[in-house]
Design an enzyme around this catalytic site. Structure first.
Site, PDB file in Angstrom:
ATOM      1  N   GLU A 267      41.172  34.967  32.482  1.00  0.00           N
ATOM      2  CA  GLU A 267      40.505  35.172  33.760  1.00  0.00           C
ATOM      3  C   GLU A 267      40.324  36.650  34.083  1.00  0.00           C
ATOM      4  O   GLU A 267      39.282  37.062  34.570  1.00  0.00           O
ATOM      5  CB  GLU A 267      41.291  34.486  34.876  1.00  0.00           C
TER       6      GLU A 267
ATOM      7  N   ARG B 261      33.195  28.302  34.235  1.00  0.00           N
ATOM      8  CA  ARG B 261      34.464  28.598  33.592  1.00  0.00           C
ATOM      9  C   ARG B 261      34.199  29.461  32.351  1.00  0.00           C
ATOM     10  O   ARG B 261      33.227  29.246  31.630  1.00  0.00           O
ATOM     11  CB  ARG B 261      35.203  27.315  33.174  1.00  0.00           C
TER      12      ARG B 261
ATOM     13  N   HIS C 187      35.659  36.586  39.694  1.00  0.00           N
ATOM     14  CA  HIS C 187      35.757  35.216  40.203  1.00  0.00           C
ATOM     15  C   HIS C 187      35.623  35.190  41.730  1.00  0.00           C
ATOM     16  O   HIS C 187      36.486  34.650  42.433  1.00  0.00           O
ATOM     17  CB  HIS C 187      37.083  34.590  39.772  1.00  0.00           C
TER      18      HIS C 187
END
Length: 339
Positions: A278, A250, A297
């Site tokens: 993100e 994360r 990601h």
């Protein structure tokens, strides 16, 4: 004794076709009474409320709405949630635990591609693939094979030290994969005791000691109050010259501004698959730094890997309808230490 429960798919519409092949959908229909064409991402609609009233098993995925007390009131028969993805923290609420609903997650299945990505990143980082590619592209001329050893005398994985922060499902897989390399593996995880470490054959160490000793540091800890910003400016400064930080966990675990400053200096390298936010702003330096591999990601399950999650969900559904316990239950007491 087997029974055929009513099931409901709760996830982003369209995801079900990526999770389940036609053969898998046939198996789903054999195991449970389910309308595979009804995929819910909003529990407040009429069709959703009608389906919830008869649902015994919820098969959830990404973008499943929270199962709060109001939703559970509309689902009096709900007994189990099978999550065909990783973390359940986004939709499993305290009301679910109070109701005694059984929960299982495909986090272990999703850990496989993350560990594969991490292993590849470790090998390529120590092999200095990024700077050599940049140099090769910029010069566009023949090189003697010894040139690369001259430019990067430390390159290679032989006898390197790899630090794993977080002996999670991903961290454990990475550690096992590293058994095939001639490397030393250090692990930091406050939840792992010496007896477990000895049985697993891993070397536990303090966090600062691991950071200072490792050629590659890979983050696999969950995002919690305790881990937020754990890779602080001070701790990043402890990293060895030329070391690499890999983050597939994360973005919140790393002080991003401090990381950018360290990378900009050219002192360290990084492989970053998760950021905070993100998606970095369009003007972020993360897009431009030459000694940083930035990916959006993608370490977790994507493409054909999603079918592994669907197969996992069906295996757990088979356990449920046969009266067997879930193979990988999620327990409320473990939430503080899992992703």
């Amino acid at each position: 004794m087997n029974h055929r429960p009513h099931a409901l798919l709760a996830m982003r519409p369209g995801l079900e076709m990526k999770l389940f092949t036609p053969t898998a959908l046939n198996r789903l229909g054999t195991l449970a009474a389910v309308d595979a064409a009804l995929v819910i991402d909003n529990f407040t609609t009429g069709p959703a409320r009608e389906a919830l009233a008869r649902t015994e098993v919820l098969i959830s995925g990404w973008d499943c709405p929270p199962l709060d007390a109001e939703v559970l009131e509309a689902a009096p028969r709900l007994r189990a949630v099978i999550h065909a993805a990783g973390s359940v923290k986004h939709h499993i609420t305290e009301a679910c635990w109070e109701r005694g609903i059984e929960v299982t997650s495909a986090a272990g299945a999703n850990a496989i591609p993350v560990a594969e990505y991490t292993l590849a990143a470790i090998i390529l980082a120590n092999k200095r693939v990024l700077p050599i590619q940049d140099h090769y592209r910029s010069t566009r001329r023949p090189h003697d094979w010894m040139d690369w050893s001259t430019l990067h005398p430390e390159m290679g994985n032989y006898r390197k030290t790899i630090g794993i922060i977080g002996y999670s499902q991903v961290g454990r897989r990475v550690a096992r994969m590293l058994d095939s390399l001639d490397v030393e593996v250090l692990v930091h995880d406050p939840y792992v005791g010496l007896a477990e470490a000895r049985q697993a054959g891993i070397t536990l160490t303090g966090l600062d000691e691991l950071v200072a000793a490792s050629d590659v540091i890979s983050l696999h800890a969950p995002s919690t109050q305790e881990t937020r910003g754990m890779m602080s400016r001070r701790r990043l400064a402890l990293m060895k010259e030329g070391a690499t930080l890999i983050n597939t966990s994360r973005g919140a675990l790393v002080d991003q501004d401090a990381l950018v400053a360290e990378i900009r200096s050219g002192r360290i390298w990084a492989v970053v698959d998760v950021t905070e936010p993100e998606t970095p702003p369009a003007d972020s330096e993360l897009y431009e730094l030459p000694n940083l591999l930035l990916t959006p990601h993608i370490a977790g399950s994507l493409g054909g890997e999603l079918r592994r999650l669907g197969d996992y969900a069906l295996d757990e559904l088979a356990n449920y309808v046969s009266g067997r316990p879930f193979a990988n239950p999620v327990l409320a007491r473990e939430l503080a230490r899992i992703a």
